[in-house]
Design a protein around this motif. Structure first.
Motif, PDB file in Angstrom:
ATOM      1  N   ALA A 171       0.822  -1.210   0.000  1.00 51.97           N
ATOM      2  CA  ALA A 171       0.000   0.000   0.000  1.00 51.97           C
ATOM      3  C   ALA A 171       0.853   1.256   0.000  1.00 51.97           C
ATOM      4  O   ALA A 171       0.570   2.217  -0.738  1.00 51.97           O
ATOM      5  CB  ALA A 171      -0.931  -0.007   1.210  1.00 51.97           C
ATOM      6  N   GLY A 172       1.889   1.276   0.828  1.00 51.33           N
ATOM      7  CA  GLY A 172       2.745   2.454   0.897  1.00 51.33           C
ATOM      8  C   GLY A 172       3.415   2.758  -0.423  1.00 51.33           C
ATOM      9  O   GLY A 172       3.422   3.903  -0.897  1.00 51.33           O
ATOM     10  N   VAL A 173       3.968   1.731  -1.048  1.00 49.15           N
ATOM     11  CA  VAL A 173       4.645   1.911  -2.334  1.00 49.15           C
ATOM     12  C   VAL A 173       3.626   2.191  -3.435  1.00 49.15           C
ATOM     13  O   VAL A 173       3.794   3.115  -4.242  1.00 49.15           O
ATOM     14  CB  VAL A 173       5.491   0.668  -2.677  1.00 49.15           C
ATOM     15  N   GLY A 174       2.557   1.389  -3.475  1.00 51.60           N
ATOM     16  CA  GLY A 174       1.570   1.539  -4.539  1.00 51.60           C
ATOM     17  C   GLY A 174       0.889   2.894  -4.523  1.00 51.60           C
ATOM     18  O   GLY A 174       0.738   3.544  -5.570  1.00 51.60           O
ATOM     19  N   CYS A 175       0.472   3.352  -3.353  1.00 53.41           N
ATOM     20  CA  CYS A 175      -0.234   4.631  -3.268  1.00 53.41           C
ATOM     21  C   CYS A 175       0.705   5.806  -3.495  1.00 53.41           C
ATOM     22  O   CYS A 175       0.282   6.854  -4.007  1.00 53.41           O
ATOM     23  CB  CYS A 175      -0.922   4.758  -1.909  1.00 53.41           C
ATOM     24  N   ALA A 176       1.979   5.657  -3.131  1.00 48.92           N
ATOM     25  CA  ALA A 176       2.952   6.727  -3.387  1.00 48.92           C
ATOM     26  C   ALA A 176       3.077   6.994  -4.884  1.00 48.92           C
ATOM     27  O   ALA A 176       3.271   8.146  -5.312  1.00 48.92           O
ATOM     28  CB  ALA A 176       4.311   6.363  -2.793  1.00 48.92           C
ATOM     29  N   PHE A 177       2.982   5.960  -5.676  1.00 47.85           N
ATOM     30  CA  PHE A 177       3.009   6.138  -7.138  1.00 47.85           C
ATOM     31  C   PHE A 177       1.635   6.542  -7.673  1.00 47.85           C
ATOM     32  O   PHE A 177       1.536   7.311  -8.635  1.00 47.85           O
ATOM     33  CB  PHE A 177       3.471   4.847  -7.812  1.00 47.85           C
ATOM     34  N   ALA A 178       0.568   6.048  -7.046  1.00 48.30           N
ATOM     35  CA  ALA A 178      -0.781   6.283  -7.570  1.00 48.30           C
ATOM     36  C   ALA A 178      -1.201   7.738  -7.505  1.00 48.30           C
ATOM     37  O   ALA A 178      -2.017   8.188  -8.322  1.00 48.30           O
ATOM     38  CB  ALA A 178      -1.784   5.419  -6.804  1.00 48.30           C
ATOM     39  N   ILE A 179      -0.665   8.513  -6.554  1.00 48.05           N
ATOM     40  CA  ILE A 179      -1.084   9.907  -6.446  1.00 48.05           C
ATOM     41  C   ILE A 179      -0.662  10.724  -7.660  1.00 48.05           C
ATOM     42  O   ILE A 179      -1.202  11.805  -7.907  1.00 48.05           O
ATOM     43  CB  ILE A 179      -0.547  10.573  -5.159  1.00 48.05           C
ATOM     44  N   GLY A 180       0.277  10.196  -8.445  1.00 43.91           N
ATOM     45  CA  GLY A 180       0.695  10.896  -9.664  1.00 43.91           C
ATOM     46  C   GLY A 180      -0.259  10.716 -10.826  1.00 43.91           C
ATOM     47  O   GLY A 180      -0.121  11.393 -11.858  1.00 43.91           O
ATOM     48  N   LEU A 181      -1.249   9.828 -10.672  1.00 39.54           N
ATOM     49  CA  LEU A 181      -2.179   9.574 -11.778  1.00 39.54           C
ATOM     50  C   LEU A 181      -2.971  10.816 -12.151  1.00 39.54           C
ATOM     51  O   LEU A 181      -3.315  11.020 -13.317  1.00 39.54           O
ATOM     52  CB  LEU A 181      -3.148   8.446 -11.391  1.00 39.54           C
ATOM     53  N   LYS A 182      -3.280  11.664 -11.155  1.00 35.00           N
ATOM     54  CA  LYS A 182      -4.112  12.835 -11.454  1.00 35.00           C
ATOM     55  C   LYS A 182      -3.403  13.792 -12.406  1.00 35.00           C
ATOM     56  O   LYS A 182      -4.053  14.441 -13.231  1.00 35.00           O
ATOM     57  CB  LYS A 182      -4.506  13.548 -10.169  1.00 35.00           C
ATOM     58  N   ASN A 183      -2.098  13.884 -12.311  1.00 36.54           N
ATOM     59  CA  ASN A 183      -1.363  14.755 -13.224  1.00 36.54           C
ATOM     60  C   ASN A 183      -1.310  14.168 -14.626  1.00 36.54           C
ATOM     61  O   ASN A 183      -1.365  14.897 -15.616  1.00 36.54           O
ATOM     62  CB  ASN A 183       0.055  14.980 -12.686  1.00 36.54           C
ATOM     63  N   ARG A 184      -1.227  12.855 -14.713  1.00 35.42           N
ATOM     64  CA  ARG A 184      -1.176  12.211 -16.026  1.00 35.42           C
ATOM     65  C   ARG A 184      -2.535  12.194 -16.702  1.00 35.42           C
ATOM     66  O   ARG A 184      -2.621  12.372 -17.930  1.00 35.42           O
ATOM     67  CB  ARG A 184      -0.659  10.774 -15.881  1.00 35.42           C
ATOM     68  N   LEU A 185      -3.585  11.977 -15.923  1.00 33.30           N
ATOM     69  CA  LEU A 185      -4.924  11.848 -16.496  1.00 33.30           C
ATOM     70  C   LEU A 185      -5.705  13.155 -16.495  1.00 33.30           C
ATOM     71  O   LEU A 185      -6.757  13.247 -17.124  1.00 33.30           O
ATOM     72  CB  LEU A 185      -5.706  10.768 -15.747  1.00 33.30           C
ATOM     73  N   GLY A 186      -5.234  14.150 -15.740  1.00 34.69           N
ATOM     74  CA  GLY A 186      -5.833  15.469 -15.807  1.00 34.69           C
ATOM     75  C   GLY A 186      -7.047  15.722 -14.938  1.00 34.69           C
ATOM     76  O   GLY A 186      -7.786  16.670 -15.184  1.00 34.69           O
TER      77      GLY A 186
END
Length: 461
Positions: A316-331
């Protein structure tokens, strides 16, 4: 919620002889812990927004406590836990009528008065819509928020709680002899976190992006508030997870230990990712990582071993740390990363049940893939059921939330004006500010006044 019976009566009066003082005390204490989590969330979110929007965030979270406290006792609890229907409860407990009757899904295993169970589940119903506010920070009009939470708590939360937490619900059906599902969600990975995350995404899309996002600096103004909120969330989460055993027993102990273990490893995992990617480990990252671990262990807490909790938290720690960047990629503008932490973390935890669930922790649990689970309910079948439950809740919550928001938008403005957003929602909507630097307390200016000027103004006054 852990189910401990395979059959239950529809409605019978509660038998006082079955009352356990220890269980009652523990569930009441757990309800109090979970209730604390919503003010904790208010400070967690409040510290992550700009100073001019702080009170607006706190107000939304406290308003959720008031609104859902009413909708739950009027009709919400009855729709979620009344009756034995597949898709929705009945109206047996409306306005807390028949409150001395047992809850059908608990049946003969009920060891506390029904009103205590109502109180415990109320706190879950409160924090779920409060979580949504992280996706919509800085732009949701307060009146529209009130209308939204009133409708959402009844039309979205109550049905989902019935499907998953009620043993007769179609995503659970553990009390139906011919049931095809047994999705394991100990304390709300689907009902709370995936539900709120999907709704948060829908609301972020309906309201649109914050003015200036992503070009302007919108960093949180008070990281100590964030850390305080995260610490109180960690504390309250023991009631959230361990309380879901609904008894003061060894299962509650496993849930407590699993919660703490996963939270710790998730924080460490997030900090390692930050250090490797950016060269620094931040306080905000520590707080976010801890919450990610709390989210992911929620559906697993009473089904996995402590060893399993170590790995779940790290994932969860690793996965969510990367997942928060999705908003910048998807807009999409998910202001405070509700999608990245709660939605993704909820999915991680829900799927991890399929891998780490073990009857060694909970005799009623189906063994997951890593514990040689097989047959009709365990192993890959369990993983499939977990994925199906998460997917159903995702679609229902996203579409339902989108429709509720659109309908409300037909009768009132849902987003603050551009001028109000620039001025700050605190002052423009609520008429006050979180920090008053003026010479007169309560002046409401919200603007910094140099000491010399303040002194001169005071003399003139």
């Amino acid at each position: 919620m852990s189910h401990v019976v395979l059959a239950a009566p529809t409605y019978v009066p509660f038998d006082l002889k079955s009352l356990s003082g220890g269980d009652t005390a523990w569930v009441l204490a757990s309800a109090s812990l979970v209730l604390l989590m919503t003010p904790a969330l208010a400070f967690f979110y409040g510290g992550m927004v700009r100073a001019k929007h702080t009170l607006a965030m706190l107000m939304q979270n406290f308003a959720a406590m008031a609104i859902v406290s009413v909708t739950w006792v009027v009709v919400g609890f009855s729709l979620a836990f009344g009756g034995t229907g597949r898709y929705l409860g009945d109206l047996h407990y409306v306005l807390m009528h028949h409150i001395n009757d047992v809850v059908p899904t608990l049946g003969t295993a009920q060891t506390m008065p029904t009103i205590v169970f109502v109180a415990f589940q109320l706190t879950f119903a409160i924090i779920t819509p409060a979580l949504i506010t992280g996706s919509t920070a800085d732009r949701w009009k307060f009146g529209a928020f009130i209308a939204f939470v009133s409708a959402w708590s009844i039309l979205i939360y109550a049905p989902v709680a019935h499907w998953v937490f009620n043993g007769y619900g179609f995503l659970n059906q553990s009390l139906r002899p011919a049931g095809k599902f047994f999705a394991e969600d100990f304390a709300g990975g689907t009902v709370v976190h995936i539900n709120a995350g999907a709704a948060g995404l829908a609301m972020a899309l309906v309201l649109g992006k914050r003015r200036g996002w992503p070009k302007e600096n919108m960093r949180g103004h008070n990281i100590p508030f964030v850390m305080l909120g995260a610490g109180l969330l960690w504390f309250g989460w023991f009631g959230f997870n361990a309380g879901s055993a609904l008894a003061a027993n060894g299962l509650a102990g496993y849930a407590w230990m699993n919660t703490n273990t996963a939270t710790a490893t998730a924080m460490l995992g997030w900090l390692i990712v930050e250090k490797l990617r950016y060269g620094k480990s931040t306080a905000l990252g520590a707080a976010s990582g801890a919450v990610a671990g709390l989210v992911a262990i929620t559906p697993c807490a009473g089904f996995v071993s402590v060893t399993g909790a170590l790995f779940i938290g790290l994932l969860a720690g690793v996965g969510c740390a990367f997942a928060i960047g999705l908003k910048n990629r998807l807009g999409y503008d998910d202001s405070l990363d509700v999608v990245g932490v709660h939605f993704v973390g909820g999915w991680i935890g829900t799927l991890c049940v399929g891998f780490f669930s073990t009857s060694g922790t909970n005799p009623l649990a189906n063994n997951g893939i890593f514990y040689h689970g097989g047959g009709k309910w365990g192993g890959w079948s369990l993983l499939l059921h977990q994925a199906e439950a998460a997917a159903v809740v995702t679609v229902f919550s996203f579409v339902g939330t989108f429709l509720i928001a659109k309908v409300i938008g037909l009768v009132m403005r849902t987003r603050v004006t551009e001028e109000d957003e620039i001025t700050g929602i605190d002052l423009s909507i609520h008429g006050e500010t979180a920090y008053d630097f003026g010479p007169l307390a309560g002046s409401g200016s919200g603007h910094y006044v140099p000491a010399a000027a303040a002194s001169k103004e005071s003399v003139q006054a």
